[in-house]
Design a protein around this motif. Sequence first.
Motif, PDB file in Angstrom:
ATOM      1  N   UNK A  68       0.678  -1.265  -0.021  1.00 16.17           N
ATOM      2  CA  UNK A  68      -0.055   0.077   0.003  1.00 16.17           C
ATOM      3  C   UNK A  68       0.961   1.185   0.091  1.00 16.17           C
ATOM      4  N   UNK A  69       1.921   1.209   0.579  1.00 16.67           N
ATOM      5  CA  UNK A  69       2.995   2.243   0.797  1.00 16.67           C
ATOM      6  C   UNK A  69       3.556   2.517  -0.773  1.00 16.67           C
ATOM      7  N   UNK A  70       3.908   1.595  -1.293  1.00 19.78           N
ATOM      8  CA  UNK A  70       4.548   1.704  -2.533  1.00 19.78           C
ATOM      9  C   UNK A  70       3.329   2.193  -3.472  1.00 19.78           C
ATOM     10  N   UNK A  71       2.221   1.452  -3.658  1.00 20.85           N
ATOM     11  CA  UNK A  71       1.161   1.742  -4.273  1.00 20.85           C
ATOM     12  C   UNK A  71       0.863   3.607  -4.221  1.00 20.85           C
ATOM     13  N   UNK A  72       0.831   4.197  -2.887  1.00 16.31           N
ATOM     14  CA  UNK A  72       0.622   5.258  -2.651  1.00 16.31           C
ATOM     15  C   UNK A  72       1.605   6.228  -3.075  1.00 16.31           C
ATOM     16  N   UNK A  73       2.912   5.820  -2.693  1.00 13.78           N
ATOM     17  CA  UNK A  73       4.178   6.586  -3.203  1.00 13.78           C
ATOM     18  C   UNK A  73       4.131   6.887  -4.717  1.00 13.78           C
ATOM     19  N   UNK A  74       3.915   6.038  -5.557  1.00 15.65           N
ATOM     20  CA  UNK A  74       3.648   5.880  -6.936  1.00 15.65           C
ATOM     21  C   UNK A  74       2.474   6.928  -7.370  1.00 15.65           C
ATOM     22  N   UNK A  75       1.499   6.908  -6.623  1.00 13.27           N
ATOM     23  CA  UNK A  75       0.013   7.624  -7.239  1.00 13.27           C
ATOM     24  C   UNK A  75       0.522   8.858  -6.873  1.00 13.27           C
ATOM     25  N   UNK A  76       0.972   9.171  -5.678  1.00  6.25           N
ATOM     26  CA  UNK A  76       1.301  10.417  -5.502  1.00  6.25           C
ATOM     27  C   UNK A  76       2.515  11.141  -6.195  1.00  6.25           C
ATOM     28  N   UNK A  77       3.276  10.617  -6.488  1.00  7.45           N
ATOM     29  CA  UNK A  77       4.475  11.021  -7.731  1.00  7.45           C
ATOM     30  C   UNK A  77       3.823  11.312  -8.987  1.00  7.45           C
ATOM     31  N   UNK A  78       2.993  10.282  -9.521  1.00  4.27           N
ATOM     32  CA  UNK A  78       2.332  10.500 -10.589  1.00  4.27           C
ATOM     33  C   UNK A  78       1.294  11.715 -10.837  1.00  4.27           C
ATOM     34  N   UNK A  79       0.640  12.001  -9.858  1.00  3.06           N
ATOM     35  CA  UNK A  79      -0.480  12.945  -9.698  1.00  3.06           C
ATOM     36  C   UNK A  79       0.493  14.229  -9.579  1.00  3.06           C
ATOM     37  N   UNK A  80       1.577  14.469  -8.893  1.00  5.04           N
ATOM     38  CA  UNK A  80       2.196  15.659  -9.012  1.00  5.04           C
ATOM     39  C   UNK A  80       2.824  15.947 -10.301  1.00  5.04           C
ATOM     40  N   UNK A  81       3.320  14.886 -11.003  1.00  2.00           N
ATOM     41  CA  UNK A  81       3.851  14.941 -12.189  1.00  2.00           C
ATOM     42  C   UNK A  81       2.789  15.406 -13.306  1.00  2.00           C
ATOM     43  N   UNK A  82       1.611  15.059 -13.228  1.00  2.00           N
ATOM     44  CA  UNK A  82       0.610  15.159 -14.092  1.00  2.00           C
ATOM     45  C   UNK A  82       0.033  16.689 -13.793  1.00  2.00           C
ATOM     46  N   UNK A  83      -0.126  17.162 -12.562  1.00  2.00           N
ATOM     47  CA  UNK A  83      -0.306  18.436 -12.332  1.00  2.00           C
ATOM     48  C   UNK A  83       0.463  19.430 -12.805  1.00  2.00           C
ATOM     49  N   UNK A  84       1.872  19.090 -12.414  1.00  2.00           N
ATOM     50  CA  UNK A  84       2.866  20.135 -12.997  1.00  2.00           C
ATOM     51  C   UNK A  84       2.790  20.186 -14.557  1.00  2.00           C
ATOM     52  N   UNK A  85       2.723  18.937 -15.287  1.00  5.60           N
ATOM     53  CA  UNK A  85       2.527  19.070 -16.766  1.00  5.60           C
ATOM     54  C   UNK A  85       1.292  19.881 -17.017  1.00  5.60           C
ATOM     55  N   UNK A  86       0.017  19.801 -16.546  1.00  9.85           N
ATOM     56  CA  UNK A  86      -1.088  20.279 -16.754  1.00  9.85           C
ATOM     57  C   UNK A  86      -0.943  21.970 -16.615  1.00  9.85           C
ATOM     58  N   UNK A  87      -0.310  22.348 -15.537  1.00  5.74           N
ATOM     59  CA  UNK A  87      -0.098  23.860 -15.181  1.00  5.74           C
ATOM     60  C   UNK A  87       0.732  24.320 -16.578  1.00  5.74           C
ATOM     61  N   UNK A  88       1.734  23.368 -16.741  1.00  5.92           N
ATOM     62  CA  UNK A  88       2.799  23.992 -18.001  1.00  5.92           C
ATOM     63  C   UNK A  88       2.278  23.860 -19.290  1.00  5.92           C
ATOM     64  N   UNK A  89       1.041  23.402 -19.523  1.00  8.86           N
ATOM     65  CA  UNK A  89       0.397  23.136 -20.589  1.00  8.86           C
ATOM     66  C   UNK A  89       0.996  22.120 -21.636  1.00  8.86           C
ATOM     67  N   UNK A  90       1.437  20.963 -21.068  1.00  7.92           N
ATOM     68  CA  UNK A  90       2.309  19.846 -21.435  1.00  7.92           C
ATOM     69  C   UNK A  90       1.532  18.500 -21.674  1.00  7.92           C
ATOM     70  N   UNK A  91       0.324  18.582 -21.204  1.00  6.23           N
ATOM     71  CA  UNK A  91      -0.489  17.283 -21.263  1.00  6.23           C
ATOM     72  C   UNK A  91      -1.347  17.253 -22.498  1.00  6.23           C
TER      73      UNK A  91
END
Length: 120
Positions: A68-91
């Motif tokens: 569960x820890x690994x799954x959560x860590x992975x999901x948080x990292x992915x979500x931060x990356x997606x959010x960063x890319x969305x803000x930068x208009x790169x999605x």
Amino acid sequence: MKLNQNIAMNRIIKITGFTDYSLEGINCIEASAGTGKTYTISHLYLRLLIEKNYTIDNILVVTFTNAATEELRSRIRLLIKVARDMIAGQCTEEVQKKYAELNQYLHTITQNSLTNGYQV
């Protein structure tokens, strides 16, 4: 998002979206398998980074298994990356559709930051 519950001061509050959770105090997310706990926790984590300007050192997330820890860590990292890319208009449009609720949240928070003079 599936229904989760937020237990605060011995009362149960029905939650239908990740922005329904308060960022004040403690959030206890307790639910059966497959109900969206990881989704909710990862979005709360992102909201704390954006709305409260917390750093990763200021946020404590507890789960009960290594998997569960690994799954959560992975999901948080992915979500931060997606959010960063969305803000930068790169999605891609596909990613924007997949993360439609996040996209709407980021659009709203960005508009509010422009109006209120703070930076996302």
